[in-house]
Design an enzyme around this catalytic site. Structure first.
Site, mmCIF file in Angstrom:
data_model
loop_
_atom_site.group_PDB
_atom_site.id
_atom_site.type_symbol
_atom_site.label_atom_id
_atom_site.label_comp_id
_atom_site.label_asym_id
_atom_site.label_seq_id
_atom_site.Cartn_x
_atom_site.Cartn_y
_atom_site.Cartn_z
ATOM 1 N N MET A 159 0.834 -1.201 0.000
ATOM 2 C CA MET A 159 0.000 0.000 0.000
ATOM 3 C C MET A 159 0.874 1.260 0.000
ATOM 4 S SD MET A 159 -3.493 -0.036 2.225
ATOM 5 C CE MET A 159 -2.747 0.306 3.787
ATOM 6 N N CYS A 160 0.406 2.291 -0.618
ATOM 7 C CA CYS A 160 0.999 3.614 -0.516
ATOM 8 C C CYS A 160 -0.147 4.606 -0.581
ATOM 9 C CB CYS A 160 1.956 3.909 -1.670
ATOM 10 S SG CYS A 160 3.501 2.975 -1.629
ATOM 11 N N GLY A 161 0.125 5.829 -0.227
ATOM 12 C CA GLY A 161 -0.921 6.847 -0.305
ATOM 13 C C GLY A 161 -0.486 7.995 -1.200
#
Lengths: 302, 251
Positions: free
Chosen positions: A1-3
């Site tokens: 995951m990354c934002g």
């Protein structure tokens, strides 16, 4: 995951609030990538200025005093270039009234061991390891004005948790790329680019994407064409946001593995990994809110 | 109307008829998520007894709103919800007056979830029962691995919807994206608009009287006015159920 959180401000009256708005968006995507972060801000007074090129360097220590850096630059560029060196948080910004390529060359020769993380007449790029809000606060994001802003919170998968592995990757003038996902064939594409003479700064898969886009743009592609070509060459999961001096682009992989949501009003275009990052934007209740279609390139220009 | 502010809101412990507590059957409870936490909201919903009614304000796209409800409650969310809203719903009705994020009503068992806006990817994924109504569009993988849930979408659905669907009904009043019903087992799919492409082992099937009847009932349950005869039906060709003998030489 990354934002990811990105903001393009169409209404100049919002420019003074760019940093505070981006900061409020960033705050909501910390959970998606708490290990490291990066920021790119455009046309921010005090960081960049018209008629001047700016190079962003990773870190604030370069094995040379600021006076020594300035002496070297003045020797190479002439004092008329009015070279300056600023330390913003963990980032060093070097500016001079010369073409960007010339400044990049002079900085590279002066500080050969340092990593250039941003270049151009409009953009300043800042990166770090640690809590994204600490990194943003350390660089003073909250009070920054600007026309566009791009932020990324990273949960590292393909390469180490280092500041140089943080996004955005900015490898051509005023061009920045952030990525949520992973490219699976990045080593192959990297080898092909290296054969063409492209030099890499990190082992990161996203840097391959950024260098590929820069290579396509150099060959005459528009930003949209470059991203369509990227979809043909790079395999993997991705939501990408690309910014240039005056435009922003969003694309998701054709299977839409990674999230993206957009809010568009007369005043701004905002993109984030999750709606909660958009929830506090002004006039959000009247915004057109939509998820970008898989595999489709969206672009907006200032 | 009362506003749930205290983080220690718990189930009613007395039968006092004058004391309006969260979850009592004495009327509508409002929870403002600017001040209350999602955990408080969900705990209070889990603790509620009787036919309580809840209004959730300022949801701000927060995740996991109104999940795991086992009581016969009515929950209205006034705004956009984040991921996994109304997940694992076992009883009650959840209405979202806004959009819903990824994984709306994931693993719903029964009850009703109604989204007035759009829903993101994987809406009603793995749902075993109940009804999920989305007035707007739904993203990719709507009804993925559905196991008995009924889904009615007023707009379009994205690619790979009803992937490996095992049971239940998916109704789409707009268009369907690529690879609809890929590797489908036994769910029934009704689409009014176009289908970009059918997935492996998904075929169009004739609309018989019983299908028009069940579709009419589903549309009515969703409060829609489309004519069932405008829809086409899709389902499993049942060619993937068994090992194909031609592949025996592969070993």
């Amino acid at each position: 995951m990354c934002g990811i959180a990105a903001l393009q401000l169409r209404n100049p009256s919002l420019h003074p609030r760019m940093g505070s708005l981006l900061s409020s968006m960033l705050c909501q995507i910390v959970d998606r990538g708490p290990d490291s972060a990066g920021l790119a801000v455009y046309d921010t007074p005090g960081l960049v200025s018209d008629g001047t090129s700016t190079v962003s360097l990773l870190g604030k220590h370069h094995g040379m005093e600021i006076d020594g850096i300035l002496t070297s630059l003045n020797d190479m560029l002439s004092p008329d270039a009015r070279s300056t060196v600023k330390i913003i948080g963990d980032t060093t910004l070097i500016s001079a009234a010369v073409p960007t390529a010339l400044l990049v060359k002079a900085v590279g020769e002066t500080l050969p061991a340092s990593t250039i993380i941003g270049r151009g007449e409009h953009v300043a790029v800042m990166k770090g390891v640690g809590h994204p809000m600490d990194i943003a606060a350390h660089h003073g994001l909250e009070s920054m004005a600007g026309s566009q802003g791009l932020s990324h919170t990273r949960m590292a998968t393909e390469s180490a948790v280092t500041a140089s592995g943080s996004h955005p990757f900015s490898v051509a003038d005023d061009l920045c790329l952030v990525h949520n996902g992973s490219f699976s064939n990045h080593a192959t594409v990297r080898r092909n680019l290296e054969r063409e003479g492209v030099v890499f700064d990190s082992d990161n898969d996203t840097e391959v994407g950024a260098r590929y886009i820069a290579s396509r743009l150099q060959q005459g592609d528009t930003l949209e064409e470059a991203l369509i070509n990227l979809g043909k060459v790079l395999d993997g999961f991705y939501t990408l946001v690309v910014t240039t001096a005056d435009s922003m682009a969003v694309v998701r992989d054709p299977i839409a593995c990674k999230p993206a949501i957009l809010a568009e009003t007369e005043d701004y275009v905002a993109m984030a990994s999750e709606y909660r990052a958009l929830a506090a934007l002004p006039g959000i209740e009247r915004a057109r809110i939509f998820e970008p279609e898989p595999g489709k390139v969206y672009t907006w220009s200032l | 109307m009362v506003t749930l502010m205290a983080p220690d809101a718990t189930a009613p412990t007395s039968d006092s008829s004058t004391d309006v507590r969260p979850g009592s059957d004495a009327g509508d409870t409002t929870t403002d998520l600017d001040t209350a936490s999602v955990r408080d909201l969900n705990q209070a919903l889990h603790d509620s007894v009787g036919a309580a009614s809840w209004t959730v304000t300022k949801p701000g796209g927060k995740h996991s709103l109104a999940v795991g409800i086992t009581a016969d409650v009515d929950v209205t969310i006034e705004g956009h919800a984040g991921y996994y809203a109304a997940g694992m719903l076992q009883k009650g009705r959840v209405t979202i007056n806004g959009n819903a994020g990824v994984g709306l009503a994931e693993n719903i068992m029964s009850g009703t979830v109604h989204v007035r806006g759009d829903a993101s990817q994987s809406a009603a994924a793995t749902g075993h029962g109940g009804l999920v109504v989305i007035d707007g569009n739904a993203g990719a993988r709507c009804g993925i691995s559905m196991k008995g849930v009924d889904i009615v979408v007023g707009g379009n659905i994205g690619h790979m919807s009803a992937f490996m669907a095992q049971a239940g009904r998916l109704v789409v009043c707009g268009d369907a994206g690529d690879a609809l019903g890929d590797s489908i087992y036994e769910a029934r799919i009704y689409v009014r608009g176009s289908v970009a492409s059918l997935g492996a082992d998904c075929i169009e099937k004739p609309m018989r009287a019983e299908h028009l009847e069940e579709l009419g009932a589903l549309l009515a349950a969703a409060g829609r006015s489309e004519d069932p005869s405008d829809f086409r039906r899709y389902g499993s060709a049942r060619n993937l159920y068994h090992f194909h003998v031609d592949n025996s030489t592969a070993y």
